[in-house]
Design an enzyme around this catalytic site. Structure first.
Site, PDB file in Angstrom:
ATOM      1  N   GLU A  20       0.819  -1.222   0.000  1.00 43.90           N
ATOM      2  CA  GLU A  20       0.000   0.000   0.000  1.00 43.90           C
ATOM      3  C   GLU A  20       0.850   1.268   0.000  1.00 43.90           C
ATOM      4  OE1 GLU A  20      -3.133  -0.057  -0.458  1.00 43.90           O
ATOM      5  OE2 GLU A  20      -3.561  -2.166  -0.059  1.00 43.90           O
ATOM      6  N   GLY A  21       2.017   1.216  -0.625  1.00 40.83           N
ATOM      7  CA  GLY A  21       2.849   2.414  -0.730  1.00 40.83           C
ATOM      8  C   GLY A  21       4.094   2.285   0.113  1.00 40.83           C
TER       9      GLY A  21
END
Lengths: 445, 445
Positions: free
Chosen positions: B248-249
């Site tokens: 997620e990043g």
């Protein structure tokens, strides 16, 4: 031991006629010719672990198990047939030999394991491309992208680990050499080097295994999503290595042992004795009155150029004086708590976070000294030049991440930062040969 | 997806007649009624991972796969039957909603996961005894021993994590509330909060997942040999959680996004605009000439008692001014590099390590502010008192571990250390209720 071993060595308290003689080593047979546990022997396996599952870690319970008298390891001490205990005094500390040898190996091992992780992460970062070379122009998927080693954060994270890998290998080499000398001395009954060797190796084992494990995890993270896969090599390596922070002596316990020596040396220096070995900087404590260490005397420097902060002599001096000031201040706090009426144990525990740091700053200094002395032995000037860069990087990143222990001006802090950034660029040029130089065979990944 | 899913959502570039419209979301059927991949669909599974192996992570390759036009998710934008593309402008940024919601969840999740680890480690430390209560007297195995929570290092390590767990949960709560408001605004076309929400949530996701994972590993290590066993609960938890640092990043990417916003706000403040939201302290930049920030104005404090360093207003001010000075100095360095002729991208990369730190010090300030505001809402005075201790501990340990960013005198550094030691003793008294308060059912361990 839980499933495979037929025999083991048990470290146990020797008790003769109710009197305790402390830990001794006994060989014990665990299983019979059909591999069934012998009567009174209850071996077991600890179950799945965080890592290192290739090693079958066991536990053992013994009930009234008899072994022949001479299955005790009796080179340096014996139990005679009449039950009397004999110890050869000149070798009373020889048992430390095994422990020191294991610790020297763990320090060297921390360097090589970390080097393996760095090798994977650096090579990956040189072939993995991500991020357009020009983000300000028109966006187009066909535009060229940078290899991720281009990015300053990737460089900072990986080259820090690269410098630590070299630092730990060099320090492992140095203490192995010293260990050989200490063992030679022990054989002749000379135990004078033993306390320092014991203390420094305890601190180094704690520091290097911890930094090695954290460093491997950082290398793993630097490989992004690929680092999550066991197929990357670096993730399994991280898992298997991490247990070394706890095994063979937990970090904090060892660091407190190391600190105990440093505090004792300060007391000795103040009572007029001379401290020898790597902690000899503590002799300076003899000149400092209790409670009156002035950090500005030791931690303020007239350094105002990039070149100043690349000077290995200045960097060594900073490391030495950080250790000196921190150890003396901690010793003084400890003593003042005892004077205020605390028991020794309570006073010790009230300073324990700082005592751990005493061990760490001492070890950082030892590691830097070993790095510098190994560099001095190098004759190839090109190799020497880049290793000097790595050594400077090790020292400056260490300072940058512990600025609170120094008394640098705001401008000097800026210089430290800017020299680090210069060094990252220099190391970038040679980062592939620097990992190739470890010559890990492909089969070891 | 590799083995189980029948359908998936594909994030892909929408291309119509050669023109690219960027990422859109498409539903794609992967397998037929016999669970065999459809023509052109090549799903796979990534293989064993570092952790989180309960989640089957897949990869997918698609060759000339056709889907019905309306399998694109078309709430806010559509491809019409004639191939033309229509986007409702007022909701052009609504797609950020999902991302913000996930990030708010990850921040809260970091707090709760860490709290689970701390719960195990604190309870273990209260029942596990090791180390004699009196090491100076006669050695005897029968002498009483301390529970390991007694030791200052164990307290420092665990209570730091305990304070972070509370801090992250409180911040997760705060940004979830703000997220609800932002989503309401978005529905009416008001996107004014979005940039700050986007930037701060990016930085917080990066920071909290990283600190959460490191904290779990620290809790695991605090359980010594037991922490090596998967049976301890805390080790599997650590392994499964760690992937969130990357998923997620990735941390660094998100922190640079967050920094981009902070740097932009400094430029805006200097051009006379007003910065709103959590970064409003950057309005002060409007009063600081480029290249002339004087850290002594913002970072020197007349604080000379324990009470001063327990004052949450003073601590907030220290955090705010650290963020202000660090961000403004970094912005100034960035601009001066551009003036010296570097491209924007090169200048940005030359400051990237510091830019990441801009995001971190901003987030530490946001977290402290949220901690304080959640405490202010508590009415039970006993609960409030101990949470204030935890909040002070969070702030002071953060300062202690980043002393280089402040301009404290040597005496003030000593005060920070001594107040931390006092707080550890206070938190020690209530550490069991503080973990019990999370009310994790035994079945979740």
């Amino acid at each position: 031991m839980g499933k495979t071993s037929t025999h083991c060595l048990v470290y146990a308290n020797l008790i003769i006629e109710g009197r305790e003689y402390g830990f001794h080593v006994f060989m014990v047979q665990l299983r019979d010719e059909n591999h069934r546990p012998l009567p009174g022997v209850e071996p077991g396996e600890v179950g799945p672990k965080y890592g290192d599952n290739g090693t079958e870690t066991g536990f053992l319970r013994l009930f009234n198990v008899h072994i022949p008298r001479n299955w005790m390891l009796m080179k340096n001490q014996q139990v005679l047939e009449d039950g009397s205990y004999v110890k050869e005094d000149k070798n009373s500390k020889a048992q430390y030999g095994t422990m020191l040898s294991i610790r020297a190996g763990l320090v060297m091992g921390a360097g090589y394991r970390l080097a393996q992780g760095v090798t994977i992460a650096v090579r990956y970062s040189c072939v993995r491309h991500q991020g357009f070379t020009n983000t300000q122009g028109e966006s187009n998927r066909a535009n060229p992208e940078h290899p991720i080693i281009h990015y300053q954060n990737q460089q900072y994270r990986l080259f820090k680990q690269l410098s630590l890998a070299y630092a730990f290998v060099f320090t492992g080499k140095s203490i192995s050499d010293k260990f050989q000398k200490t063992m030679g001395d022990l054989a002749t009954g000379d135990t004078s080097d033993l306390p320092e060797m014991h203390a420094t190796s305890a601190g180094l084992k704690a520091l290097c295994t911890f930094e090695g494990a954290s460093g491997l995890e950082e290398c793993r993270k630097c490989c992004g999503g690929h680092g999550v896969l066991l197929a990357s090599g670096v993730s399994q390596m991280t898992l298997d290595y991490t247990t070394y922070c706890t095994a063979e002596g937990d970090r904090i316990i060892l660091e407190l042992q190391s600190a105990r020596y440093l505090i004792k040396m300060i007391t000795e220096a103040r009572s007029g004795a001379t401290v020898h070995g790597m902690a000899d900087y503590l002799n300076e404590a003899g000149k400092i009155k209790i409670g009156e260490v002035d950090p500005s005397v030791y931690l303020q420097y007239r350094a105002d150029t990039d070149e100043d902060f690349k000077d290995l002599k200045l960097l060594s001096s900073l490391f030495r004086n950080r250790a000196l000031v921190f150890c003396v201040e901690t010793a003084d706090r400890l003593n003042s708590l005892i004077k205020d009426g605390l028991s020794y144990d309570d006073a010790w525990n009230s300073c324990a976070v700082d005592l751990v740091k005493c061990s760490r700053v001492h070890c950082y200094y030892v590691i830097l000294q070993n790095f510098v002395s190994q560099i001095n032995a190098i004759e190839d000037m090109k190799v020497k030049r880049i290793l000097i860069c790595l050594c400077q990087l090790y020292a400056l990143i260490n300072i940058m991440e512990d600025l609170g222990s120094f008394e640098l001006t705001h401008k000097q802090k800026g210089l430290v930062r800017s020299v680090i950034n210069q060094l990252l660029k220099e190391v970038r040029v040679d980062c592939v040969p620097l990992v190739d130089a470890f010559e890990f065979p492909v089969s070891t990944f």
